[in-house]
Motif scaffolding. Sequence first.
Motif, PDB file in Angstrom:
ATOM      1  N   GLY A  14       7.646  22.514 -20.043  1.00  0.00           N
ATOM      2  CA  GLY A  14       6.870  21.345 -19.637  1.00  0.00           C
ATOM      3  C   GLY A  14       6.258  21.569 -18.274  1.00  0.00           C
ATOM      4  N   VAL A  15       5.879  20.479 -17.628  1.00  0.00           N
ATOM      5  CA  VAL A  15       5.315  20.590 -16.277  1.00  0.00           C
ATOM      6  C   VAL A  15       6.455  20.841 -15.296  1.00  0.00           C
ATOM      7  CG1 VAL A  15       3.295  19.160 -16.754  1.00  0.00           C
ATOM      8  CG2 VAL A  15       5.377  18.077 -15.919  1.00  0.00           C
ATOM      9  N   LEU A  16       6.145  21.572 -14.233  1.00  0.00           N
ATOM     10  CA  LEU A  16       7.162  21.857 -13.221  1.00  0.00           C
ATOM     11  C   LEU A  16       7.042  20.824 -12.108  1.00  0.00           C
ATOM     12  CD1 LEU A  16       9.471  23.564 -12.226  1.00  0.00           C
ATOM     13  CD2 LEU A  16       7.831  25.161 -11.246  1.00  0.00           C
ATOM     14  N   ALA A  17       7.830  19.762 -12.222  1.00  0.00           N
ATOM     15  CA  ALA A  17       7.825  18.692 -11.232  1.00  0.00           C
ATOM     16  C   ALA A  17       8.373  19.205  -9.903  1.00  0.00           C
ATOM     17  CB  ALA A  17       8.663  17.516 -11.734  1.00  0.00           C
ATOM     18  N   ALA A  18       7.858  18.675  -8.818  1.00  0.00           N
ATOM     19  CA  ALA A  18       8.296  19.089  -7.481  1.00  0.00           C
ATOM     20  C   ALA A  18       9.792  18.884  -7.296  1.00  0.00           C
ATOM     21  CB  ALA A  18       7.519  18.317  -6.413  1.00  0.00           C
ATOM     22  N   THR A  19      10.347  17.829  -7.901  1.00  0.00           N
ATOM     23  CA  THR A  19      11.781  17.551  -7.763  1.00  0.00           C
ATOM     24  C   THR A  19      12.644  18.470  -8.608  1.00  0.00           C
ATOM     25  OG1 THR A  19      11.634  15.893  -9.513  1.00  0.00           O
ATOM     26  CG2 THR A  19      11.408  15.117  -7.229  1.00  0.00           C
ATOM     27  N   SER A  20      12.020  19.246  -9.497  1.00  0.00           N
ATOM     28  CA  SER A  20      12.781  20.087 -10.429  1.00  0.00           C
ATOM     29  C   SER A  20      12.858  21.551 -10.054  1.00  0.00           C
ATOM     30  CB  SER A  20      12.178  19.972 -11.836  1.00  0.00           C
ATOM     31  OG  SER A  20      12.260  18.644 -12.282  1.00  0.00           O
ATOM     32  N   ILE A  21      11.937  22.035  -9.227  1.00  0.00           N
ATOM     33  CA  ILE A  21      11.911  23.477  -8.948  1.00  0.00           C
ATOM     34  C   ILE A  21      13.194  23.939  -8.258  1.00  0.00           C
ATOM     35  CG2 ILE A  21      10.588  23.284  -6.808  1.00  0.00           C
ATOM     36  CD1 ILE A  21       9.214  25.980  -7.714  1.00  0.00           C
TER      37      ILE A  21
END
Length: 149
Positions: A74-81
């Motif tokens: 999916g998209v790489l959210a800033a909070t997930s990296i």
Amino acid sequence: MAEAKTTTFGKLLIKLGDGADPEVFAQPCGMTSKSLTFSKNTGETLVVDCDDEDQVTWLERNAESLSASVSGDGVLAATSIQPWWEAFASTEAINCELSIQYSTGTMKWTGPFHLTSFEISGEKSGDPKVKSAIQMDSAGAIENEWVAA
């Protein structure tokens, strides 16, 4: 006819543990595709019919090992990296909590996993959002429980 009880994408949860005591599990944001796979490896033995050894031999299989894997993208959210990177960089398995929530209850699996693949990708044309894909493999026994609603 009884209609099947189903659930939705947002009720399939993949949560990473923080290693604290007590451990807190949180789902990194951004996955638009998720998959849980449970596998059983088997050994095989040919069993001869002692009364008629010319008969076709049946193959018996016995369970040798169990494993689980998780994949998603999916998209790489800033909070997930950061949580994904920390899970990948760890040489120790991290505890994960996987679950599917239904109106009738929740099936939950908990156990150690290694983040074996963390792919980051992007394209200039089309959809310019940076994306990610993950693969996690179990690193030991997985416990499961059904919690009725």
